[in-house]
Design an enzyme around this catalytic site. Sequence first.
Site, PDB file in Angstrom:
ATOM      1  N   ASP A  45       5.232  -5.751  64.296  1.00 24.08           N
ATOM      2  CA  ASP A  45       5.311  -4.560  65.554  1.00 24.08           C
ATOM      3  C   ASP A  45       5.622  -3.825  64.861  1.00 24.08           C
ATOM      4  OD1 ASP A  45       4.493  -6.914  67.180  1.00 24.08           O
ATOM      5  OD2 ASP A  45       7.130  -7.297  66.969  1.00 24.08           O
TER       6      ASP A  45
ATOM      7  N   LYS B 151       0.564  -1.912  64.327  1.00 19.06           N
ATOM      8  CA  LYS B 151      -1.557  -1.909  63.622  1.00 19.06           C
ATOM      9  C   LYS B 151      -2.284  -2.350  64.415  1.00 19.06           C
ATOM     10  CE  LYS B 151       0.857  -6.431  62.512  1.00 19.06           C
ATOM     11  NZ  LYS B 151       2.005  -5.697  62.759  1.00 19.06           N
TER      12      LYS B 151
ATOM     13  N   GLY C  59       0.422  -9.967  68.501  1.00 19.52           N
ATOM     14  CA  GLY C  59       0.738  -9.290  69.962  1.00 19.52           C
ATOM     15  C   GLY C  59      -0.003  -7.981  69.144  1.00 19.52           C
ATOM     16  N   HIS C  60      -1.068  -7.061  69.426  1.00 18.68           N
ATOM     17  CA  HIS C  60      -1.274  -5.877  69.435  1.00 18.68           C
ATOM     18  C   HIS C  60      -1.500  -5.273  70.105  1.00 18.68           C
ATOM     19  CE1 HIS C  60      -2.609  -7.331  64.877  1.00 18.68           C
ATOM     20  NE2 HIS C  60      -1.386  -7.823  65.037  1.00 18.68           N
TER      21      HIS C  60
ATOM     22  N   GLN D 163       1.037 -10.174  61.531  1.00 19.63           N
ATOM     23  CA  GLN D 163       2.769  -9.784  61.105  1.00 19.63           C
ATOM     24  C   GLN D 163       2.428  -8.817  60.247  1.00 19.63           C
ATOM     25  OE1 GLN D 163       0.808 -12.980  61.245  1.00 19.63           O
ATOM     26  NE2 GLN D 163       1.173 -12.963  63.416  1.00 19.63           N
TER      27      GLN D 163
HETATM   28  P1  GDP Z   1       1.350  -4.182  66.259  1.00 20.78           P
HETATM   29  O1  GDP Z   1       1.828  -6.257  66.988  1.00 20.78           O
HETATM   30  O2  GDP Z   1       2.071  -4.047  64.475  1.00 20.78           O
HETATM   31  O3  GDP Z   1       0.249  -4.078  66.545  1.00 20.78           O
HETATM   32  O4  GDP Z   1       2.487  -3.801  67.387  1.00 20.78           O
HETATM   33  P2  GDP Z   1       3.332  -3.688  68.962  1.00 20.78           P
HETATM   34  O5  GDP Z   1       1.938  -3.820  69.588  1.00 20.78           O
HETATM   35  O6  GDP Z   1       3.678  -5.271  68.783  1.00 20.78           O
HETATM   36  O7  GDP Z   1       4.318  -3.337  68.938  1.00 20.78           O
HETATM   37  C1  GDP Z   1       4.266  -1.842  68.903  1.00 20.78           C
HETATM   38  C2  GDP Z   1       4.291  -0.927  70.105  1.00 20.78           C
HETATM   39  O8  GDP Z   1       4.609   0.461  70.034  1.00 20.78           O
HETATM   40  C3  GDP Z   1       3.021  -1.178  71.388  1.00 20.78           C
HETATM   41  O9  GDP Z   1       4.294  -0.623  72.096  1.00 20.78           O
HETATM   42  C4  GDP Z   1       2.527   0.033  71.523  1.00 20.78           C
HETATM   43  O10 GDP Z   1       1.821   1.059  72.004  1.00 20.78           O
HETATM   44  C5  GDP Z   1       3.563   1.174  71.181  1.00 20.78           C
HETATM   45  N1  GDP Z   1       3.372   2.037  69.170  1.00 20.78           N
HETATM   46  C6  GDP Z   1       2.712   2.055  68.838  1.00 20.78           C
HETATM   47  N2  GDP Z   1       2.133   3.477  68.261  1.00 20.78           N
HETATM   48  C7  GDP Z   1       3.332   3.943  68.992  1.00 20.78           C
HETATM   49  C8  GDP Z   1       4.093   5.572  68.828  1.00 20.78           C
HETATM   50  O11 GDP Z   1       3.828   6.766  67.255  1.00 20.78           O
HETATM   51  N3  GDP Z   1       4.783   5.916  69.630  1.00 20.78           N
HETATM   52  C9  GDP Z   1       4.924   4.823  70.148  1.00 20.78           C
HETATM   53  N4  GDP Z   1       6.543   6.049  70.884  1.00 20.78           N
HETATM   54  N5  GDP Z   1       4.714   3.855  70.921  1.00 20.78           N
HETATM   55  C10 GDP Z   1       3.671   3.449  69.379  1.00 20.78           C
HETATM   56  P1  IMO Z   2       2.281  -8.861  65.327  1.00 15.69           P
HETATM   57  O1  IMO Z   2       0.683  -9.057  64.906  1.00 15.69           O
HETATM   58  C1  IMO Z   2       6.463 -10.153  65.321  1.00 15.69           C
HETATM   59  C2  IMO Z   2       7.870 -13.890  63.767  1.00 15.69           C
HETATM   60  C3  IMO Z   2       8.173 -15.333  64.731  1.00 15.69           C
HETATM   61  C4  IMO Z   2       9.033 -16.215  64.253  1.00 15.69           C
HETATM   62  C5  IMO Z   2       7.901 -16.225  62.875  1.00 15.69           C
HETATM   63  C6  IMO Z   2       7.377 -17.296  62.839  1.00 15.69           C
HETATM   64  O2  IMO Z   2       2.276  -8.788  66.849  1.00 15.69           O
HETATM   65  O3  IMO Z   2       3.015  -8.187  64.171  1.00 15.69           O
HETATM   66  P2  IMO Z   2       5.577 -18.522  63.563  1.00 15.69           P
HETATM   67  O4  IMO Z   2       4.926 -18.427  65.232  1.00 15.69           O
HETATM   68  O5  IMO Z   2       4.513 -17.426  63.481  1.00 15.69           O
HETATM   69  O6  IMO Z   2       4.824 -19.809  62.948  1.00 15.69           O
HETATM   70  O7  IMO Z   2       6.802 -17.213  64.310  1.00 15.69           O
HETATM   71  O8  IMO Z   2       7.548 -14.716  62.480  1.00 15.69           O
HETATM   72  N1  IMO Z   2       6.335 -13.579  64.617  1.00 15.69           N
HETATM   73  C7  IMO Z   2       5.784 -12.241  65.318  1.00 15.69           C
HETATM   74  N2  IMO Z   2       7.597 -11.343  64.344  1.00 15.69           N
HETATM   75  N3  IMO Z   2       5.678  -9.642  65.111  1.00 15.69           N
HETATM   76  C8  IMO Z   2       4.021 -10.703  65.165  1.00 15.69           C
HETATM   77  O9  IMO Z   2       3.137 -10.554  65.180  1.00 15.69           O
HETATM   78  C9  IMO Z   2       4.575 -11.842  64.402  1.00 15.69           C
HETATM   79  N4  IMO Z   2       4.618 -12.828  64.572  1.00 15.69           N
HETATM   80  C10 IMO Z   2       5.385 -14.457  64.309  1.00 15.69           C
HETATM   81  O10 IMO Z   2       8.947 -14.304  65.769  1.00 15.69           O
HETATM   82  O11 IMO Z   2      10.417 -15.353  63.136  1.00 15.69           O
HETATM   83 MG    MG Z   3       2.947  -7.141  67.624  1.00 11.99          MG
END
Ligand code: GDP
Ligand code: IMO
Ligand code: MG
Length: 428
Positions: A13, A16, A40-41, A223
């Site tokens: 999170d 990415k 979850g991207h 991840q």
């Molecule tokens: P990922 O799993 O690495 O793709 O990240 P997620 O999408 O799960 O979580 C990142 C969150 O931060 C999302 O809600 C993005 O829209 C948000 N985000 C990404 N870059 C930035 C940033 O530079 N500033 C802010 N405020 N939000 C960001």
């Molecule tokens: P993105 O790509 C954050 C965590 C779960 C749990 C562990 C194992 O959005 O960064 P799993 O279902 O993979 O066997 O769970 O890994 N986990 C993540 N945490 N971001 C993710 O993906 C994750 N995908 C799995 O919360 O602790």
């Molecule tokens: Mg994510």
Amino acid sequence: MPALVLLGAQWGDEGKGKATDLLGGSVDYVVRYQGGNNAGHTVVVGDQKYALHLLPSGILSPGCTPVIGNGVVVDPAVLLSELSGLNERGVDTSKLLVSGNAHLITPYHTTVDKVTERFLGKRKIGTTGRGIGPTYADKINRVGIRVQDLYDESILTQKVEAALDFKNQILAKLYNRRAIDSAKIVDELLGYAEQIRPFVADTTLILNNAIDDGKVVLFEGGQGTLLDVDHGTYPFVTSSNPTAGGACTGAGVGPTKINRVIGILKAYTTRVGAGPFPTELFDKDGEALRTIGGERGVTTGRDRRCGWFDAVIARYATRVNGLTDFFLTKLDVLTGWEQIPVCVAYEIDGKRVEELPYSQTDFHHAKPIYEMLPGWTEDISKAKTFSELPKNAQAYVKALEEMSGAPISAIGVGPGRDETIEINSFLS
Ligand code: GDP
Ligand code: IMO
Ligand code: MG
């Protein structure tokens, strides 16, 4: 610059999806190489927000071919529903390629994931419940089902029966669950086969040819480094290799072909699920990071655990991934703190430790040693260049760069595509 890997440097999170989408316009292929719909991207394009779980974030860039590599685990129902959700919003998904060697997540994998977690009780991992671990376990146990099996009914039937023979014993005798009917599973899987067929390809061949032809290929990790089954905080990890080496095995591309490895690094730290987290905050600062940063899981809707930046982890990510660059995200979230603590080392049993300890016991005992950096109050979300940042924000970035061991080549100042400060081009 033919091939680069973009991966999470912390516990996932980090942003990415946004980073991949930002580069997507200049990239020919975006490839997922591990994980599945546990990811979850979030990608924000103008006033549109997309949550992608299984599909590579490059799917939103019209010129880019999205690829699901052999190392990914594919839930066919999720694949089809994510595709139709995007089609309904006018996104062209016809270029998608799916490796015939990728393994399938079936309903029995999600069932086993959930019952195992329940069985573990307070020792549970806190998985996403998407069947990821059991599917990778079957792959390693050589009883997995692959995408290509959808096109040979006889083989598919034999393989599902073989996998369920054993699992049904466990489900019934250990977990007190009803046995799963293999014929029903086969029927369900065959029902997806024709809809998926147009996407199935020899992705390894296509990607190697693309790199040889000078095309730009971006490998997008799911991840993060600390969730890696080998290099993460085992057993509180996912069941694949999000680290850079995973791109080679998960896409069938040799390490000599990869030129650049970019670590996506949040300006503070978050984690979802169970496991150690030295800089975790349980006070109003943690709550503020969660609220201002919108730290709620995209996949499970769970609140993310929040804490200060941990330079020990960033250094470790540089080491195990051979990072060439960092993309620092969410700097804007830190606006308003008078002073920002940054963890520079750990204290473990009275000793100062600069590197991530390999021992799980030591890591569980690690106490952060903080350095205080001066904060800033100015809104930075409109900054387009590094020099437009307030002096203290510049100093924060420079301090993180020095501690983390690789140059920070871009900075996120908001969720939108254009809310980014580019310092060095990733594609030059
Ligand atoms: P990922 O799993 O690495 O793709 O990240 P997620 O999408 O799960 O979580 C990142 C969150 O931060 C999302 O809600 C993005 O829209 C948000 N985000 C990404 N870059 C930035 C940033 O530079 N500033 C802010 N405020 N939000 C960001
Ligand atoms: P993105 O790509 C954050 C965590 C779960 C749990 C562990 C194992 O959005 O960064 P799993 O279902 O993979 O066997 O769970 O890994 N986990 C993540 N945490 N971001 C993710 O993906 C994750 N995908 C799995 O919360 O602790
Ligand atoms: Mg994510």
